[in-house]
Design an enzyme around this catalytic site. Structure first.
Site, short mmCIF file in Angstrom:
data_model
loop_
_atom_site.label_atom_id
_atom_site.label_comp_id
_atom_site.label_asym_id
_atom_site.label_seq_id
_atom_site.Cartn_x
_atom_site.Cartn_y
_atom_site.Cartn_z
N LYS A 178 -11.19 -4.07 -4.65
CA LYS A 178 -12.12 -1.92 -5.14
C LYS A 178 -11.13 -1.81 -5.02
O LYS A 178 -12.11 -0.66 -6.27
CB LYS A 178 -13.12 -2.42 -3.91
CG LYS A 178 -12.40 -2.28 -2.60
CD LYS A 178 -13.06 -3.15 -0.94
CE LYS A 178 -13.00 -2.52 0.01
NZ LYS A 178 -13.90 -3.05 1.28
N LYS A 200 -4.99 -10.47 -6.58
CA LYS A 200 -6.55 -10.32 -6.03
C LYS A 200 -7.62 -9.40 -6.31
O LYS A 200 -7.48 -8.31 -6.67
CB LYS A 200 -6.05 -10.08 -3.99
CG LYS A 200 -6.88 -10.12 -3.63
CD LYS A 200 -6.60 -9.69 -1.97
CE LYS A 200 -6.64 -7.96 -1.77
NZ LYS A 200 -7.04 -7.40 -0.46
N LYS A 211 0.52 -1.18 -0.01
CA LYS A 211 0.26 -0.03 -0.20
C LYS A 211 0.59 1.48 -0.05
O LYS A 211 0.08 2.31 -0.53
CB LYS A 211 -1.11 -0.25 1.18
CG LYS A 211 -2.16 -0.63 0.72
CD LYS A 211 -3.38 -0.33 1.81
CE LYS A 211 -4.37 -1.28 1.83
NZ LYS A 211 -5.44 -1.81 2.22
P1 AMP Z 1 -10.66 -5.77 3.27
O1 AMP Z 1 -12.14 -5.19 2.42
O2 AMP Z 1 -9.70 -5.80 2.57
O3 AMP Z 1 -11.48 -5.09 4.75
O4 AMP Z 1 -11.32 -7.08 3.31
C1 AMP Z 1 -12.08 -7.37 3.85
C2 AMP Z 1 -12.38 -8.74 4.45
O5 AMP Z 1 -12.26 -9.68 2.69
C3 AMP Z 1 -10.51 -9.71 4.58
O6 AMP Z 1 -10.87 -10.43 5.47
C4 AMP Z 1 -9.78 -10.05 3.50
O7 AMP Z 1 -8.99 -11.14 3.50
C5 AMP Z 1 -11.03 -10.92 2.56
N1 AMP Z 1 -11.06 -10.24 0.93
C6 AMP Z 1 -10.78 -9.27 0.86
N2 AMP Z 1 -10.84 -9.30 -0.73
C7 AMP Z 1 -10.59 -10.53 -1.05
C8 AMP Z 1 -10.43 -11.64 -1.93
N3 AMP Z 1 -10.22 -10.78 -2.94
N4 AMP Z 1 -10.63 -12.29 -1.52
C9 AMP Z 1 -10.74 -13.20 -0.95
N5 AMP Z 1 -11.00 -12.72 0.56
C10 AMP Z 1 -10.85 -11.40 0.61
#
Ligand code: AMP
Ligand code: TRP
Length: 329
Positions: free
Chosen positions: A195, A192, A111
């Site tokens: 968003k 990955k 990041k």
């Molecule tokens: P975040 O949106 O970064 O707060 O992620 C929220 C949760 O979703 C965390 O547990 C991440 O590990 C999971 N997560 C985010 N992006 C992915 C992805 N592409 N595949 C699987 N899990 C994800």
């Protein structure tokens, strides 16, 4: 007693990656654990956020929890910024974290890479995450694969604190499911699904229209073979689609491979899009009813009050253990 704490950051529109890695697990786990699902809004502001967007997205994530099937009567749902003990324990835990170990966090490296200005909060963010977990004495933390390193740090900090000041925190375990914990971009299976990716076709949002969802899956990259086979080394793009299919249908991977044996990718991708649409439409409907409702306000207020009771209790023990003067209790 088994207790879960987890959350999804309100830092962008929610996509099916977070659904697969996190939300979809939350719904299943609520039956077997005492659950705390929060919106880590204090984490979102480690990078600049537009205040209006932060406000809306924080409500969005909370509404998605309920719309996807988290039952607010069973699980405690709340906003991180409404329970001050997170930030306070975060500071105490910062005194235990080492500069070197935080410098090794791969998410921080990714990041901050190439940025002129990086907030100090982005650097210490994993310590606040540790505090989020430890302040509830969570035994288990369901997350996607990308959070594994942060969970290891959380365990290290908890053990360090316990050995210095006496047993105060439960040492939490991650729950990382076999399927869906690492959903990759539809345009590029080496990245990955995120968003923050500027390429819109790389992700499917929970609020995408059925037509957009169909288009995005139709355009998803595959490979030059024609068989629906699960093999991350040889066929990463197709394997990613099979995982998404499995998360949304509940079917095991071999069942899916068998179903499309000898059929090529066309029928598989069409069915995949329909399965995702079918799952997301009721979630979208419920989300729309909830997101601006008094009901959501009530869920979040009650959730914060319930959460604060436990969080305040742990914070007090940690402060006492460290030697702060306390008058409560
Ligand atoms: P975040 O949106 O970064 O707060 O992620 C929220 C949760 O979703 C965390 O547990 C991440 O590990 C999971 N997560 C985010 N992006 C992915 C992805 N592409 N595949 C699987 N899990 C994800
Ligand atoms: N760091 C997590 C993410 O980026 C979000 C998060 C913050 C979290 N605090 C947490 C997840 C505590 C689980 C438990 O996805």
């Amino acid at each position: 007693m088994k207790r879960i704490l987890s959350g999804i950051k309100p830092s962008g529109d929610m996509n099916i990656g977070g659904y697969g890695g996190a939300l979809h697990q939350f719904v299943k786990l609520q039956h077997d654990y005492e659950c705390f699902f929060f919106v880590p809004d204090l984490h979102a502001v480690t990078v600049q956020q537009d205040p209006k967007e932060l406000h809306q997205r924080s409500r969005d994530i909370a509404a998605f929890y309920v719309a996807a099937g988290v039952d607010p009567k069973k699980a405690t749902i709340f906003l991180q910024s409404q329970v001050p003990a997170h930030a306070e324990l975060g500071w105490l835990m910062e005194t235990q974290a080492h500069f070197g170990e935080l410098s090794r966090m791969t998410q921080f490296k990714e990041k901050s890479d190439g940025k002129d200005i990086v907030s100090s909060a982005l650097f210490t963010y994993p310590v606040l995450m540790a505090a989020d977990i430890l302040v509830y004495q969570a035994t288990h933390v369901p997350v996607g694969e990308d959070q594994k390193q942060h969970l290891e740090l959380t365990r290290d900090l908890a053990m360090r604190f316990n050995s210095r000041f006496g047993t105060t925190f439960v040492i939490p375990e991650p729950i990382i499911q076999d399927t869906g914990s690492r959903i990759m971009g539809l345009d590029d299976p080496s990245k990955k699904m995120s968003k923050s990716n500027p390429i819109r076709n790389s992700y499917v949002l929970l609020l995408d229209s059925p037509d957009d969802i169909r288009k995005k899956f139709a355009r998803a990259v595959t490979d030059s073979e024609m068989n629906v086979r699960y093999d991350w080394d040889q066929k990463p793009a197709v394997s990613n689609l099979i995982e998404i299919y499995s998360v949304f249908s509940g079917d095991p991977l071999p069942t899916i491979e068998k179903r499309y044996e000898g059929q090529g990718y066309g029928a598989f991708k069409k069915d995949l899009a329909e399965i995702v649409v079918e799952k997301l439409i009721p979630i979208q409907d419920h989300y729309k009813q909830l997101v601006h409702s008094e009901e959501l306000n009530r869920i979040l207020k009650e959730g914060a009050a319930r959460a604060a009771e436990i969080a305040d209790h742990t914070l007090l023990s940690a402060k006492r253990a460290m030697g702060f003067v306390t008058f409560e209790g």
